[in-house]
Design a protein around this motif. Structure first.
Motif, PDB file in Angstrom:
ATOM      1  N   THR A   1       0.829  -1.206   0.009  1.00  0.00           N
ATOM      2  CA  THR A   1      -0.049  -0.002  -0.040  1.00  0.00           C
ATOM      3  C   THR A   1       0.897   1.215   0.064  1.00  0.00           C
ATOM      4  OG1 THR A   1       0.078   0.045   2.484  1.00  0.00           O
ATOM      5  CG2 THR A   1      -1.937  -1.107   1.191  1.00  0.00           C
TER       6      THR A   1
ATOM      7  N   SER B   1      -4.434   6.133  -1.343  1.00  0.00           N
ATOM      8  CA  SER B   1      -5.602   5.028  -1.489  1.00  0.00           C
ATOM      9  C   SER B   1      -4.851   3.903  -2.302  1.00  0.00           C
ATOM     10  CB  SER B   1      -6.836   5.491  -1.584  1.00  0.00           C
ATOM     11  OG  SER B   1      -6.966   5.927  -2.954  1.00  0.00           O
TER      12      SER B   1
ATOM     13  N   TYR C   1      -3.982  -0.470  -3.536  1.00  0.00           N
ATOM     14  CA  TYR C   1      -3.253  -1.417  -3.050  1.00  0.00           C
ATOM     15  C   TYR C   1      -2.509  -2.373  -4.222  1.00  0.00           C
ATOM     16  CZ  TYR C   1      -7.107  -4.577  -3.621  1.00  0.00           C
ATOM     17  OH  TYR C   1      -8.037  -5.318  -4.005  1.00  0.00           O
TER      18      TYR C   1
ATOM     19  N   ASP D   1      -7.055   0.532  -7.481  1.00  0.00           N
ATOM     20  CA  ASP D   1      -7.102   1.761  -7.474  1.00  0.00           C
ATOM     21  C   ASP D   1      -8.360   2.255  -6.617  1.00  0.00           C
ATOM     22  OD1 ASP D   1      -8.819   1.546  -9.243  1.00  0.00           O
ATOM     23  OD2 ASP D   1      -8.419   3.148 -10.625  1.00  0.00           O
ATOM     24  N   THR D   2      -8.726   1.471  -5.693  1.00  0.00           N
ATOM     25  CA  THR D   2      -9.872   1.740  -4.802  1.00  0.00           C
ATOM     26  C   THR D   2      -9.518   3.088  -4.213  1.00  0.00           C
ATOM     27  OG1 THR D   2     -11.078   1.088  -3.030  1.00  0.00           O
ATOM     28  CG2 THR D   2      -8.873   0.276  -3.073  1.00  0.00           C
ATOM     29  N   ARG D   3     -10.593   3.870  -3.682  1.00  0.00           N
ATOM     30  CA  ARG D   3     -10.302   5.145  -3.146  1.00  0.00           C
ATOM     31  C   ARG D   3     -10.321   5.058  -1.446  1.00  0.00           C
ATOM     32  NH1 ARG D   3     -14.613   9.358  -6.248  1.00  0.00           N
ATOM     33  NH2 ARG D   3     -13.603   9.105  -8.395  1.00  0.00           N
ATOM     34  N   GLU D   4     -10.334   3.698  -1.130  1.00  0.00           N
ATOM     35  CA  GLU D   4     -10.224   3.567   0.358  1.00  0.00           C
ATOM     36  C   GLU D   4      -8.847   3.343   0.638  1.00  0.00           C
ATOM     37  OE1 GLU D   4     -12.497  -0.093   0.675  1.00  0.00           O
ATOM     38  OE2 GLU D   4     -14.247   0.526   0.029  1.00  0.00           O
ATOM     39  N   ILE D   5      -8.550   3.936   1.853  1.00  0.00           N
ATOM     40  CA  ILE D   5      -7.027   3.778   2.480  1.00  0.00           C
ATOM     41  C   ILE D   5      -7.139   2.423   3.228  1.00  0.00           C
ATOM     42  CG2 ILE D   5      -5.399   4.427   4.060  1.00  0.00           C
ATOM     43  CD1 ILE D   5      -6.667   7.319   3.659  1.00  0.00           C
ATOM     44  N   ILE D   6      -6.130   1.484   2.488  1.00  0.00           N
ATOM     45  CA  ILE D   6      -6.056   0.075   3.046  1.00  0.00           C
ATOM     46  C   ILE D   6      -5.248  -0.058   4.291  1.00  0.00           C
ATOM     47  CG2 ILE D   6      -5.953  -2.343   2.630  1.00  0.00           C
ATOM     48  CD1 ILE D   6      -8.228  -0.926   0.997  1.00  0.00           C
TER      49      ILE D   6
ATOM     50  N   GLY E   1     -10.454  -0.884   5.777  1.00  0.00           N
ATOM     51  CA  GLY E   1      -9.843   0.583   5.851  1.00  0.00           C
ATOM     52  C   GLY E   1     -10.898   1.419   5.940  1.00  0.00           C
TER      53      GLY E   1
ATOM     54  N   SER F   1     -13.263   4.607   4.351  1.00  0.00           N
ATOM     55  CA  SER F   1     -13.639   5.021   2.888  1.00  0.00           C
ATOM     56  C   SER F   1     -13.628   6.571   2.889  1.00  0.00           C
ATOM     57  CB  SER F   1     -14.954   4.642   2.696  1.00  0.00           C
ATOM     58  OG  SER F   1     -16.103   5.011   3.617  1.00  0.00           O
TER      59      SER F   1
END
Length: 381
Positions: free
Chosen positions: A113, A118, A120, A133-138, A152, A154
């Motif tokens: 990450t 955001s 992973y 490229d998800t907008r969530e922080i993992i 993580g 959102s």
């Protein structure tokens, strides 16, 4: 003359008897030697059961930089993962998609990450990768082919746990938690189509350790408060559905079939833990000494009574448990010790040139032993 003949006649049978006695001794000695030669050479096996392979230099890389992806040895570098053979030679390189990356373990794979931002990249046991490229922080995850678990925050400020199917490229289920529910970790439950979430729950105005189990469709199967007033951030699945939760001083055994929860004190502060084959091994430190303790689901009877203390020196610095849970290779100063987890006994000892900093179990018979300057493969003979 007559007297002389008499002596000769008496000495003949006596000589035959003496010769027969010595021949009997020879036959007994030969039989004994043959018997001994067929017995296992216990001393030789103990001395030679740890075979030290050719070492290779670390070249300034810290021992913490080495890891396993499946059964493949890799070295974590600033720009990517160097795939190594058993002699430390680089075979290939997997580049990171981020300028600054952080790498965490994820089952038999790795999760990469960005330090900030955001998305992973997952690295699977066969060294294939999957990027999102998800907008969530993992924050972390787990992997079981073909499913990927991640969690993580959102964009809406809530923590989300997602079960992703890498075959179809779609989400199997998504769980959303309130701002007062903080997942600490999640994992697949061995032998079932279930996953769990361990969290810190503040929704009742006090700190509680909450444990949630769901099926792959996201349906809650278990939702319990394990403890009030303290957090148990670490857990291991012991098999049979049981899970053991622990912190720096205490542990809680939970059986979802009966709902029973049993708490007990740990015999020391956890320094390192590894689990395999439904067996848990803890390196616990107390009063300046550090020793190994082992338990399993089949042996655990609650209240910490089934934690077996392994023999040997009281200053173990690190260890590794084989994937089948049968053998432990531990380091104490400049000495390696091979344990059997069933008996708890030391099977072999091996001196090394320098103090060992880290040990990785590459298979059920091979270990990577790392000091501050070199690494070498240790094979069980």
């Amino acid at each position: 003359m007559t007297k002389g003949n008499s002596v000769t006649k008496e000495s003949g049978p006596r000589l035959i008897a003496v010769l027969s006695f010595f021949w009997a001794l020879i036959f007994v000695a030969v039989a004994l030697l043959l018997f001994i030669s067929r017995q296992p050479e216990r001393t030789a096996q103990t001395r030679d059961s740890l075979i030290v392979g050719q070492s290779f230099p670390l070249r300034g890389v810290p021992p913490e930089a080495f890891a396993l992806v499946g059964s493949t040895l890799i070295r974590v570098e600033e720009e990517g993962l160097a795939v190594l053979d058993v002699s430390g030679r680089e075979q290939s390189f997997i580049s990171f998609p981020y300028r600054q990356s952080q790498v965490t373990a994820m089952g038999e794979g790795l999760l990469v990450t960005p330090v900030q931002g955001s998305g992973y990249m997952a690295v699977f046991p066969d060294l294939s990768t999957y990027g999102s490229d998800t907008r969530e922080i993992i924050y972390g995850g787990d992997y079981r082919d073909p499913f990927l678990l991640t969690f993580g925050p959102s964009l809406k400020g809530r923590i989300v746990a997602s079960l992703f199917d890498t075959r179809t490229g779609s989400y199997q289920t998504v769980l959303t938690f309130s701002s007062l529910e903080w997942p600490v970790s999640l994992s697949f439950i061995p032998g079932t189509d279930q996953f769990d979430v361990l969290m810190l729950d503040l929704s009742q105005g006090k700190m509680e350790t909450r444990y949630l189990r769901c099926d792959f469709d996201g349906k809650p199967l278990t939702d319990v408060i394990l403890s009030t007033g303290q957090l148990f951030p670490l857990r291991v699945h012991l098999g049979g559905g049981k899970a053991l939760f622990y912190n720096e001083r205490e542990m809680v055994l939970f059986d979802p079939l009966t709902g029973a929860r049993e708490a007990a004190s740990l015999p020391g502060i956890p320094v390192q833990s590894e689990s395999a084959g439904a067996r848990l091994v803890l390196l616990l430190e107390e009063g300046g000494n550090a020793g190994l303790f082992v338990t399993s689901a089949s042996e655990y009877s609650g209240a910490g009574s089934s934690f077996q203390s392994l023999e040997g020196p009281g200053r173990i610095s690190c260890f590794a448990l084989t994937p089948d849970g049968v053998s432990i290779l531990a380091a104490s100063g400049e000495e390696l010790l091979l344990y059997n987890t069933d008996t708890g006994q030391v099977l072999a000892r091996q001196e090394v040139d320098r103090e060992v900093a880290r040990i990785l179990a590459l298979s059920n018979r091979h270990f990577l032993v790392i000091d501050e300057e070199e690494a070498a493969i240790i094979t069980l003979g």
